[in-house]
Design an enzyme around this catalytic site. Structure first.
Site, PDB file in Angstrom:
ATOM      1  N   ASP A  42       1.195  -1.199   0.139  1.00 18.94           N
ATOM      2  CA  ASP A  42       0.420   0.088  -0.263  1.00 18.94           C
ATOM      3  C   ASP A  42       0.928   1.246  -0.038  1.00 18.94           C
ATOM      4  O   ASP A  42       1.633   1.021   0.890  1.00 18.94           O
ATOM      5  CB  ASP A  42      -0.706   0.155   0.996  1.00 18.94           C
ATOM      6  N   HIS A  68     -10.175  -4.677  -4.007  1.00 18.84           N
ATOM      7  CA  HIS A  68      -9.538  -4.675  -3.497  1.00 18.84           C
ATOM      8  C   HIS A  68      -9.539  -5.638  -1.919  1.00 18.84           C
ATOM      9  O   HIS A  68     -10.440  -5.046  -1.095  1.00 18.84           O
ATOM     10  CB  HIS A  68      -8.190  -3.752  -3.420  1.00 18.84           C
ATOM     11  N   MET A  69      -8.374  -6.301  -0.953  1.00 19.54           N
ATOM     12  CA  MET A  69      -8.340  -6.667   0.274  1.00 19.54           C
ATOM     13  C   MET A  69      -6.848  -5.514   0.928  1.00 19.54           C
ATOM     14  O   MET A  69      -5.537  -6.107   0.241  1.00 19.54           O
ATOM     15  CB  MET A  69      -8.352  -7.584  -0.004  1.00 19.54           C
TER      16      MET A  69
END
Length: 113
Positions: free
Chosen positions: A29, A99-100
């Site tokens: 991320d 998204h996870m």
């Protein structure tokens, strides 16, 4: 289509890739909310959780498998981690390609904000 994650999948924008196969990609991320924070996405564009079809089930089923594998590789599996998928605006979704989020490396509190 002007999807940020589709551009990432196509290699048009850079990312720190942690895992990749024909269906799924996991990457760091860019604004981490925990010491370990990565995303797992299907390569196929699916806008929200509400848009998943039965046909998508095999690739969607790979998301938690990849999350667990990368969590082990990152050393957070044994202590624990949180998995989050947001849906639409009130659910906190900001990129409209499912998204996870996988977060770990610190204690997680409940309830989330």
């Amino acid at each position: 289509m002007d999807c940020l994650f589709c551009k990432l999948v196509n290699g048009d924008i850079p990312a720190t890739i942690l895992y990749q196969d024909d269906d799924v990609i996991a990457f760091e991320d860019i604004a981490p909310q925990a010491p370990t924070h990565f995303l797992v996405i299907p390569k196929k564009h699916i806008t929200t959780l509400n848009d998943i079809t039965l046909e998508d089930a095999p690739v969607i089923g790979k998301l938690p498998l990849v999350a667990a594998q990368v969590a082990k590789e990152k050393g957070i599996a044994e202590d624990g981690y949180r998995v989050v998928m947001n849906c639409n605006e009130m659910g906190g979704q900001t990129v409209y390609h499912i998204h996870m989020h996988v977060l770990g490396g610190r204690d997680m509190t409940w309830p989330p904000g």
